[in-house]
Design a protein around this motif. Sequence first.
Motif, PDB file in Angstrom:
ATOM      1  N   ALA A   1      -7.890  -5.128  10.994  1.00  0.00           N
ATOM      2  CA  ALA A   1      -7.726  -5.305   9.549  1.00  0.00           C
ATOM      3  C   ALA A   1      -8.866  -4.711   8.733  1.00  0.00           C
ATOM      4  O   ALA A   1      -8.617  -4.052   7.709  1.00  0.00           O
ATOM      5  N   PRO A   2     -10.154  -4.870   9.115  1.00  0.00           N
ATOM      6  CA  PRO A   2     -11.207  -4.260   8.281  1.00  0.00           C
ATOM      7  C   PRO A   2     -11.299  -2.740   8.389  1.00  0.00           C
ATOM      8  O   PRO A   2     -11.955  -2.108   7.559  1.00  0.00           O
ATOM      9  N   LEU A   3     -10.642  -2.142   9.395  1.00  0.00           N
ATOM     10  CA  LEU A   3     -10.804  -0.713   9.640  1.00  0.00           C
ATOM     11  C   LEU A   3      -9.592   0.121   9.271  1.00  0.00           C
ATOM     12  O   LEU A   3      -9.663   1.354   9.313  1.00  0.00           O
ATOM     13  N   SER A   4      -8.487  -0.492   8.924  1.00  0.00           N
ATOM     14  CA  SER A   4      -7.257   0.272   8.678  1.00  0.00           C
ATOM     15  C   SER A   4      -6.465  -0.380   7.558  1.00  0.00           C
ATOM     16  O   SER A   4      -6.799  -1.463   7.077  1.00  0.00           O
ATOM     17  N   GLY A   5      -5.374   0.291   7.171  1.00  0.00           N
ATOM     18  CA  GLY A   5      -4.494  -0.230   6.141  1.00  0.00           C
ATOM     19  C   GLY A   5      -3.493  -1.222   6.709  1.00  0.00           C
ATOM     20  O   GLY A   5      -3.526  -1.595   7.892  1.00  0.00           O
ATOM     21  N   ASN A   6      -2.571  -1.651   5.839  1.00  0.00           N
ATOM     22  CA  ASN A   6      -1.606  -2.670   6.250  1.00  0.00           C
ATOM     23  C   ASN A   6      -0.654  -2.170   7.318  1.00  0.00           C
ATOM     24  O   ASN A   6      -0.324  -2.888   8.266  1.00  0.00           O
ATOM     25  N   ALA A   7      -0.178  -0.913   7.173  1.00  0.00           N
ATOM     26  CA  ALA A   7       0.791  -0.383   8.136  1.00  0.00           C
ATOM     27  C   ALA A   7       0.169  -0.233   9.512  1.00  0.00           C
ATOM     28  O   ALA A   7       0.768  -0.615  10.534  1.00  0.00           O
ATOM     29  N   THR A   8      -1.045   0.291   9.571  1.00  0.00           N
ATOM     30  CA  THR A   8      -1.713   0.455  10.867  1.00  0.00           C
ATOM     31  C   THR A   8      -2.033  -0.893  11.502  1.00  0.00           C
ATOM     32  O   THR A   8      -1.878  -1.079  12.711  1.00  0.00           O
ATOM     33  N   THR A   9      -2.487  -1.827  10.685  1.00  0.00           N
ATOM     34  CA  THR A   9      -2.755  -3.176  11.208  1.00  0.00           C
ATOM     35  C   THR A   9      -1.493  -3.803  11.767  1.00  0.00           C
ATOM     36  O   THR A   9      -1.519  -4.440  12.838  1.00  0.00           O
ATOM     37  N   GLY A  10      -0.380  -3.647  11.070  1.00  0.00           N
ATOM     38  CA  GLY A  10       0.884  -4.191  11.563  1.00  0.00           C
ATOM     39  C   GLY A  10       1.302  -3.562  12.877  1.00  0.00           C
ATOM     40  O   GLY A  10       1.788  -4.261  13.772  1.00  0.00           O
ATOM     41  N   ARG A  11       1.072  -2.239  13.019  1.00  0.00           N
ATOM     42  CA  ARG A  11       1.435  -1.582  14.277  1.00  0.00           C
ATOM     43  C   ARG A  11       0.564  -2.087  15.429  1.00  0.00           C
ATOM     44  O   ARG A  11       1.059  -2.348  16.537  1.00  0.00           O
ATOM     45  N   VAL A  12      -0.726  -2.210  15.172  1.00  0.00           N
ATOM     46  CA  VAL A  12      -1.627  -2.687  16.227  1.00  0.00           C
ATOM     47  C   VAL A  12      -1.242  -4.107  16.661  1.00  0.00           C
ATOM     48  O   VAL A  12      -1.180  -4.418  17.855  1.00  0.00           O
ATOM     49  N   VAL A  13      -0.974  -4.960  15.704  1.00  0.00           N
ATOM     50  CA  VAL A  13      -0.605  -6.335  16.040  1.00  0.00           C
ATOM     51  C   VAL A  13       0.735  -6.382  16.764  1.00  0.00           C
ATOM     52  O   VAL A  13       0.919  -7.151  17.723  1.00  0.00           O
ATOM     53  N   LEU A  14       1.684  -5.549  16.325  1.00  0.00           N
ATOM     54  CA  LEU A  14       2.997  -5.543  16.974  1.00  0.00           C
ATOM     55  C   LEU A  14       2.901  -5.062  18.416  1.00  0.00           C
ATOM     56  O   LEU A  14       3.507  -5.654  19.328  1.00  0.00           O
ATOM     57  N   ILE A  15       2.124  -4.003  18.655  1.00  0.00           N
ATOM     58  CA  ILE A  15       1.965  -3.506  20.026  1.00  0.00           C
ATOM     59  C   ILE A  15       1.246  -4.538  20.897  1.00  0.00           C
ATOM     60  O   ILE A  15       1.632  -4.785  22.051  1.00  0.00           O
TER      61      ILE A  15
END
Length: 339
Positions: free
Chosen positions: A267-281
């Motif tokens: 979350a501190p290093l990326s935007g919402n879309a990237t954070t969502g992808r990381v969490v989903l994976i």
Amino acid sequence: MRPFLLLLCLCSTVAGAWEPTRSFAQAAPSSSSSPDEPEWARTPPPSTGPAESPGERAARYSRFSAGPGGPAVVVTEVILGLVGGSVLGSAYDTEGKTNNFYTGAMIGGLTLGTAGILYQYFLPVERSEALFATLLSLSSMVGGIGFANSNDLSDRDRAILSLACSQVGLFATLALTSGGQGFSGADMGLISLTAFYSSLIAGLIEFINDAENSGRGYNFAPMLMAPTIGMVVGGLLSIPLELNGLGFALISSVPLMASGMAIALSAPLSGNATTGRVVLITLTSSLGLTALITALTSNVPPPQRASASGPRLTPVPVVLAAGRHNTGLAVGPGMSIQF
């Protein structure tokens, strides 16, 4: 004089209490063989009820249900009928001149409630089956509303679709679990986990789409339909799998802990879309690995069997210390009890 009167009153009271009893006892045999009694009173007609034992008939007619989970099915049907009937009745209102809300609720509640009463009266429903059927029917109704909203259906079609989905979910579950194949606590835990993770995955996917396309807007329809899909998948997985306490704790905690760490790092290093992808994976991979390891390492406990017979008593000789200072031995009869 007074003691004599008290004694006379006591004797008359005892005589009055004894005479009717004696006369009744003497008249009882003669009343059963009275020639003036009609023939239908002497020989009562034979019973014409169903072929059930007296215990089964007493149990059935004492609670008006063939199983312990029947009242839950009736209450669920009444609630579904009231909600769906009120929405369907409101859809028939024309320009605010009529009010069919109350009429639709009463008709829907009576109709579906009667169907539930008849089903649970003739077919036994266990408590676990009733709980699973209730949850699946409610989630199916919510999923039908979400599907109708996503396709911009009318109020009338939305009400009909939600009612149909709820009834399919309820009676399909009861039909698949009938015949004594009730769900255990482990099965209910697995179904709850699959429904929860399905909703979480659907929410993450919608979060990613909303972050990439800000003008599209958030769509709640997949989240409304996800619990139903998750419960169906969990019900299918509960047939070959049986979770133990350790497996349930791992599957319910490890993916959530891994997803929390992924949110804290990305979350501190990326935007919402990237954070969502990381969490989903992270969520899907940890969930899949944990479920695979649990399925490969868990041992299903054998079903417990109740003893068919009671305790067995066997006479055995018993040796005891005897004599002065317990220096001798004595033999006496004893009893061995084996449960």
